[in-house]
Design an enzyme around this catalytic site. Structure first.
Site, PDB file in Angstrom:
ATOM      1  CG  HIS A 309       8.832   4.951  12.686  1.00 21.05           C
ATOM      2  ND1 HIS A 309       9.103   3.859  13.501  1.00 21.05           N
ATOM      3  CD2 HIS A 309       9.952   5.886  12.625  1.00 21.05           C
ATOM      4  CE1 HIS A 309      10.225   4.201  14.024  1.00 21.05           C
ATOM      5  NE2 HIS A 309      10.706   5.265  13.447  1.00 21.05           N
ATOM      6  CG  ASP A 366      13.192  12.332   9.222  1.00 19.91           C
ATOM      7  OD1 ASP A 366      13.854  12.911   9.899  1.00 19.91           O
ATOM      8  OD2 ASP A 366      13.356  11.088   9.022  1.00 19.91           O
TER       9      ASP A 366
HETATM   10  N1  CMC Z   1       3.656   6.660   1.939  1.00 16.67           N
HETATM   11  C1  CMC Z   1       2.743   5.945   1.149  1.00 16.67           C
HETATM   12  N2  CMC Z   1       2.529   4.589   1.589  1.00 16.67           N
HETATM   13  C2  CMC Z   1       3.276   4.125   2.761  1.00 16.67           C
HETATM   14  C3  CMC Z   1       4.266   4.984   3.328  1.00 16.67           C
HETATM   15  C4  CMC Z   1       4.292   6.185   2.848  1.00 16.67           C
HETATM   16  N3  CMC Z   1       5.178   7.020   3.507  1.00 16.67           N
HETATM   17  N4  CMC Z   1       4.658   4.507   4.512  1.00 16.67           N
HETATM   18  C5  CMC Z   1       4.198   3.052   4.290  1.00 16.67           C
HETATM   19  N5  CMC Z   1       3.467   3.181   3.376  1.00 16.67           N
HETATM   20  C6  CMC Z   1       2.425   1.889   3.214  1.00 16.67           C
HETATM   21  C7  CMC Z   1       3.331   0.766   2.271  1.00 16.67           C
HETATM   22  O1  CMC Z   1       2.923   1.047   0.916  1.00 16.67           O
HETATM   23  C8  CMC Z   1       2.502  -0.447   2.867  1.00 16.67           C
HETATM   24  O2  CMC Z   1       1.238  -0.373   1.990  1.00 16.67           O
HETATM   25  P1  CMC Z   1       0.669  -1.955   1.759  1.00 16.67           P
HETATM   26  O3  CMC Z   1       0.271  -2.485   3.170  1.00 16.67           O
HETATM   27  O4  CMC Z   1      -0.669  -1.697   0.887  1.00 16.67           O
HETATM   28  O5  CMC Z   1       1.874  -2.814   0.981  1.00 16.67           O
HETATM   29  C9  CMC Z   1       2.047  -0.164   4.140  1.00 16.67           C
HETATM   30  O6  CMC Z   1       2.042   1.329   4.246  1.00 16.67           O
HETATM   31  C10 CMC Z   1       3.301  -0.674   5.068  1.00 16.67           C
HETATM   32  O7  CMC Z   1       4.490   0.100   4.747  1.00 16.67           O
HETATM   33  P2  CMC Z   1       5.957  -0.722   4.878  1.00 16.67           P
HETATM   34  O8  CMC Z   1       6.924  -0.335   3.787  1.00 16.67           O
HETATM   35  O9  CMC Z   1       5.589  -2.166   4.826  1.00 16.67           O
HETATM   36  O10 CMC Z   1       6.309  -0.292   6.432  1.00 16.67           O
HETATM   37  P3  CMC Z   1       7.822  -0.399   7.005  1.00 16.67           P
HETATM   38  O11 CMC Z   1       7.656  -0.493   8.353  1.00 16.67           O
HETATM   39  O12 CMC Z   1       8.857  -1.334   6.077  1.00 16.67           O
HETATM   40  O13 CMC Z   1       8.457   1.163   6.490  1.00 16.67           O
HETATM   41  C11 CMC Z   1       9.014   3.144   6.397  1.00 16.67           C
HETATM   42  C12 CMC Z   1       8.502   2.267   7.130  1.00 16.67           C
HETATM   43  C13 CMC Z   1       9.444   4.301   7.516  1.00 16.67           C
HETATM   44  C14 CMC Z   1      10.396   2.830   5.570  1.00 16.67           C
HETATM   45  C15 CMC Z   1       8.044   3.740   5.199  1.00 16.67           C
HETATM   46  O14 CMC Z   1       6.865   4.279   6.286  1.00 16.67           O
HETATM   47  C16 CMC Z   1       8.482   4.751   4.379  1.00 16.67           C
HETATM   48  O15 CMC Z   1       8.993   4.554   3.245  1.00 16.67           O
HETATM   49  N6  CMC Z   1       8.270   6.055   4.766  1.00 16.67           N
HETATM   50  C17 CMC Z   1       8.743   7.260   4.172  1.00 16.67           C
HETATM   51  C18 CMC Z   1      10.265   7.613   4.373  1.00 16.67           C
HETATM   52  C19 CMC Z   1      10.430   8.104   5.851  1.00 16.67           C
HETATM   53  O16 CMC Z   1       9.609   9.027   6.316  1.00 16.67           O
HETATM   54  N7  CMC Z   1      11.380   7.485   6.515  1.00 16.67           N
HETATM   55  C20 CMC Z   1      11.712   8.175   7.815  1.00 16.67           C
HETATM   56  C21 CMC Z   1      11.432   7.247   8.855  1.00 16.67           C
HETATM   57  S1  CMC Z   1      11.744   7.930  10.461  1.00 16.67           S
HETATM   58  C22 CMC Z   1      13.027   8.246  11.123  1.00 16.67           C
HETATM   59  C23 CMC Z   1      14.141   7.199  11.131  1.00 16.67           C
HETATM   60  O17 CMC Z   1      13.734   6.695  12.253  1.00 16.67           O
HETATM   61  O18 CMC Z   1      14.912   7.052  10.193  1.00 16.67           O
END
Ligand code: CMC
Length: 436
Positions: A309, A366
């Protein structure tokens, strides 16, 4: 309440010291107020994804991602799920306090009065292609409301704010159920004034001329709970979209339509559907650890859906509630879902893996919700629609707060990284005879 503290941060640029005021929120969060930065220094700030930017001040919802706290208007989410109904929470978000008995009655009346869809809009559903995603149908339909309902200019809507809000919250529920009925080729079921908000929705979804739906109180209770935990989440992607679009003084329906489109993405609300697809794939394969490895592999685009998240760096408090309720709900319905076992296995494996620990990746809201919706009989392509229904009060509350705040048009800057000034190296006049 925002307070301008006596503190300033000093930024030294090109030998000049710029003083940036520090703003303090109710819970002590501090922010640099950079509104004067460009004027004083010629500099803008760069923050892709706004991960470090507070785009506004707001009195609606408080999230503390480090400690897993979520409160609506100061009330902890854990208390609301125990003591309130979704309609109370909708009122709380939109109006700023929980309703008293007479406010509750009149809000329910208003929701009932607004629950019918303009009859001509029903024909729209007939012309949507078979298989269209209900989220896309929903955003189209709510946008069309602008043409079907009078006085949708922002001033009229603001002057009749209670009516505008109630209509948006109530009618989207009817549209969602109609979209589902159309998708399965059954006649639509109209809303009923004698049913509560969630019972009404379940009835519109599942009642049929040949098999009347028996409203299951446990399903109504659970839907209330799920809708409450989704009702607002401060400046998430769809709510920010509502605020950005609304800042151009666009009416409430069009802004909500934009919010629904934002929510449909798999990185946002679409994740609940994506989780189920992922769990099924893992179940078919049987090797949980293979998917954990794939999620960690930087050359593989696969991510664990329902994990991670932007704000929560600990267990999402909403996921905590859903996780707890999931088992109890399924056993009350005498429903066993093998995907719940897969989900538990994935969670256990991820939570002890260094990659997920280091990055503070926990299940988000989710991760378990889809399993509950499935037990209720809600089809997977409606999962994100459920999220949208629940988020409606949040979007309405933010739109209302925003128009009352004398908000400026949202128009971020950028840092241009394209070609420097250059001339045209092609003489387009040579090809003038071509029709283009
Ligand atoms: N699986 C594997 N690795 C992950 C995941 C995941 N679900 N989420 C984040 N990471 C890793 C990412 O690759 C990165 O690694 P590194 O630092 O080595 O590059 C690190 O964790 C930080 O991730 P980020 O993408 O920079 O973090 P963010 O804040 O931009 O992303 C997110 C948040 C929700 C988009 C992401 O965690 C994700 O894609 N999760 C899966 C989709 C999901 O479940 N979305 C629902 C969010 S909650 C409901 C809502 O509010 O809508």
């Amino acid at each position: 309440m925002k307070t301008q503290s006596q503190d300033f941060a000093e930024l030294k640029v090109d030998g000049k010291v710029i003083r940036l005021p520090i703003v303090v929120g109710t819970e002590g969060e501090r922010a640099l107020d950079i509104t004067g930065l460009r004027r004083q220094s010629g500099l803008v700030t760069l923050d892709p994804g706004f991960a470090n930017t507070a785009s506004c001040t707001s009195q609606i919802t408080y999230v503390d991602g480090e400690h897993g706290i979520l409160r609506y208007r100061g009330i902890p989410i854990e208390e609301l799920v125990k003591k309130a109904m979704f309609v109370d929470v909708a009122y709380l978000l939109v109006h700023g306090q929980l309703p008293n008995a007479s406010e509750r009655r009149s809000f329910s009346e208003q929701l009932n009065l607004s629950s019918l869809l303009h009859e001509d809009m029903r024909h729209f559903f007939d012309h949507m292609p078979q298989g269209a995603h209900p989220m896309h149908i929903l955003s189209t339909m709510i946008n069309a409301m602008t043409a079907f309902y009078p006085n949708v200019d922002i001033k009229s809507m603001a002057d009749n704010i209670d009516e505008s809000c109630a209509r948006a919250i109530s009618i989207v529920r009817t549209m969602a159920a109609f979209a589902y009925k159309k998708s399965i080729g059954e006649p639509v079921v109209y809303p009923r004034h004698d049913l509560s908000y969630c019972a009404n929705f379940l009835n519109m979804m599942f009642d049929s001329p040949v098999k009347p739906y028996r409203i299951e109180p446990e399903a109504v209770r659970m839907l209330n709970l799920l809708f409450i935990i989704h009702a607002d989440h401060e400046q998430n992607c769809s709510t920010s979209t509502v605020r950005v679009v609304g800042s151009a003084q666009v009416n409430l329906y069009a802004t909500i339509s934009a919010g629904i489109s934002a929510l449909s993405g798999p990185l946002h609300g679409g994740a609940n559907q994506a989780v189920m697809e992922m769990l099924r794939t893992i179940q078919a394969d049987g090797d949980v650890m293979k998917f954990i490895r794939m999620a960690k592999d930087k050359d593989n685009p696969f991510r664990l859906m329902g994990f991670g998240h932007r704000v929560y760096k600990t267990y999402d408090p909403r996921a905590e509630i859903v996780r707890r309720e999931c088992d109890a709900f399924l056993s009350k319905l005498h429903y066993r879902d093998p995907l719940l076992d897969v989900a538990r296995e994935v969670e256990a494996a991820a939570l002890k893996d260094e990659y997920f620990i280091e990055r503070h990746l926990y299940p988000n809201v989710d991760f378990y919700t889809g399993i509950i919706y499935r037990a209720m009989g809600i089809p997977e392509n409606m999962f994100t629609v459920m999220f949208a229904l629940a988020r409606l009060p949040g979007w309405v509350a933010h739109w209302r707060e925003m128009i009352g705040d004398d908000t400026k048009l949202v128009r971020p800057r950028q840092i241009y990284t394209g070609c420097p000034l250059c001339g045209m190296d092609t003489d387009l006049s040579v090809n003038r005879t071509l029709v283009i």
